[in-house]
Design a protein around this motif. Structure first.
Motif, PDB file in Angstrom:
ATOM      1  N   PHE A 368       0.835  -1.200   0.000  1.00 32.37           N
ATOM      2  CA  PHE A 368       0.000   0.000   0.000  1.00 32.37           C
ATOM      3  C   PHE A 368       0.875   1.258   0.000  1.00 32.37           C
ATOM      4  N   LEU A 369       1.915   1.280   0.821  1.00 32.64           N
ATOM      5  CA  LEU A 369       2.795   2.443   0.882  1.00 32.64           C
ATOM      6  C   LEU A 369       3.518   2.666  -0.439  1.00 32.64           C
ATOM      7  N   ASN A 370       3.844   1.581  -1.118  1.00 27.35           N
ATOM      8  CA  ASN A 370       4.570   1.690  -2.382  1.00 27.35           C
ATOM      9  C   ASN A 370       3.667   2.100  -3.541  1.00 27.35           C
ATOM     10  N   GLU A 371       2.442   1.566  -3.568  1.00 24.05           N
ATOM     11  CA  GLU A 371       1.569   1.729  -4.723  1.00 24.05           C
ATOM     12  C   GLU A 371       0.569   2.873  -4.588  1.00 24.05           C
ATOM     13  N   GLY A 372       0.202   3.213  -3.350  1.00 27.60           N
ATOM     14  CA  GLY A 372      -0.914   4.108  -3.144  1.00 27.60           C
ATOM     15  C   GLY A 372      -2.205   3.328  -3.091  1.00 27.60           C
ATOM     16  N   ALA A 373      -3.316   4.053  -3.003  1.00 24.76           N
ATOM     17  CA  ALA A 373      -4.598   3.423  -2.686  1.00 24.76           C
ATOM     18  C   ALA A 373      -5.513   3.315  -3.888  1.00 24.76           C
ATOM     19  N   PHE A 374      -6.347   2.288  -3.856  1.00 22.89           N
ATOM     20  CA  PHE A 374      -7.544   2.213  -4.683  1.00 22.89           C
ATOM     21  C   PHE A 374      -8.729   2.043  -3.742  1.00 22.89           C
TER      22      PHE A 374
END
Length: 393
Positions: A368-374
């Protein structure tokens, strides 16, 4: 037994390959894992379904610390506005966040009493929960090459039937040219034989387009069609043009009863504000002659909750949705849940019957920290990258 601490951790659950639906393409799901710890050291697990809600959970937790974990009704009063709308608050958001915390409360109660959630709800009527197998166009992904043609989609379905004994298939349409999707469904029908076949357009069509599409899909023995149009009234307009049953994600039970459409409402546990409210809503559906089932897209935590609810509530009669075979990771030990021969076994153990995998939680949180949120958080700073969702133009 009192609530001592509530922790919230946003996680990303990746798919083996990104799948396509009418909103765009999605490679992962963001959920918020909740750990509710009592003064006796029992930890109950819960989940918020709609992205990163960790800050909202922590704010709400301050109102609940020190309360008895059994005080679910009192907790709801403290956290969720009593009206359906107010200009000074977001009632829907509060209800969803509380639903995740309330799930953890039930899990803690079950662990304390050494009873499963289904036992707390009156007892399981079955220990095998019927669920669907999904298909769609999928892009090349982390673990699988995906499917980009009707024949490839059909081949995937045939493999799921051969490898896992899948018996109920549900597929995404409304994503490419209708002629191509007719070919896809024709190929899928040939590949799965007499297995049940459902379709899901996620509300993408107008009434005239949906009427035309339904007529063309009618040759393939479709049992359910989810949201060929978006609104209940649009679905009611289509009723005289097909014998296929309709389902929808939006919630308006009085209108569904009035229109006799849709035939079933399909939602998750958070949407109603937790396990108790979901149980009550399903009872209301039964009383008003409207079907109910659960939709896909949860970690193993909330999935366990809807498995127990399904087992304990006779009105959830037909197979709910799942994406278990598409998940590339999960936060529970042994996850994702198994789906074989069209059924997932009811988790065995107190509460939800699942155990948090601390290493998996850390791994999914780092993702989550690497990719960001959906879905993207509108409160996040401008320019933050999310990478997992691409809105259709």
């Amino acid at each position: 037994m009192k609530i001592s601490t509530i922790r919230a951790t946003p996680v990303n659950i990746p798919f083996k390959a990104p799948y396509r639906f009418s909103y765009g393409s999605i490679a992962s799901l963001t959920k918020t894992v909740i750990e509710l710890e009592t003064d006796e050291g029992i930890v109950g697990l819960g989940e918020c379904a709609d992205g990163d809600r960790s800050r909202d959970v922590i704010v709400m937790a301050e109102r609940l610390k020190g309360l008895e974990v059994h005080e679910i009704n009192r907790s709801r009063q403290l956290c969720v506005p009593g009206m359906s709308y107010t200009p000074w608050d977001n009632v829907v958001s509060k209800r969803r966040v509380f639903g995740g915390i309330e799930m953890a409360m039930w899990d803690a109660i079950g662990k304390a009493e050494n009873k499963s959630l289904s036992s707390l709800l009156g007892g399981a009527l079955t220990n095998r929960i019927p669920l669907t197998e999904y298909f769609s166009y999928r892009a090349p992904g982390r673990e699988e090459s995906g499917e980009s043609t009707p024949v490839e989609v059909a081949r995937y379905c045939a493999e799921m039937r051969e490898i896992h004994g899948s018996t109920i298939f549900e597929g995404k349409v409304g994503t490419v040219n209708l002629n191509e999707e007719i070919r896809m469904v024709r190929e899928v029908r040939a590949a799965i034989g007499d297995s049940e076949l459902r379709l899901d357009a996620n509300g993408t069509w107008t009434v005239p387009t949906a009427r035309y599409a339904l007529r063309r899909f009618s040759d393939f023995d479709i049992t359910w069609f989810e949201e060929p149009c978006e609104s209940y009234r649009e679905l009611a307009e289509l009723r005289s043009h097909t014998a296929i049953a309709f389902s929808a994600h939006s919630i308006d039970l009085p209108l569904a009863a009035e229109l006799r459409c849709p035939d079933a409402i399909v939602t998750n546990v958070n949407e109603h504000g937790g396990i108790a409210a979901t149980r009550d809503f399903v009872a209301a559906c039964a009383a008003m002659g409207v079907g109910f089932r659960f939709h896909s897209g949860d970690t193993g935590i909330a999935s366990a909750a809807y498995l127990h609810l399904t087992a304990a509530i006779p009105h959830v009669r037909v197979a709910s949705q799942t994406l278990f075979h598409w998940y590339a990771d999960d936060v529970i030990e042994g996850g994702p849940h198994k789906l074989e021969n069209g059924f997932t076994p009811l988790p065995d153990g107190p509460g939800l019957g699942v155990t948090l995998d601390s290493a998996a939680l850390k791994r999914c949180h780092q993702r989550f920290l690497n990719e960001g949120a959906f879905p993207p958080d509108p409160r996040a700073s401008k320019g933050a990258g999310y990478g997992s969702f691409f809105r259709k133009s």
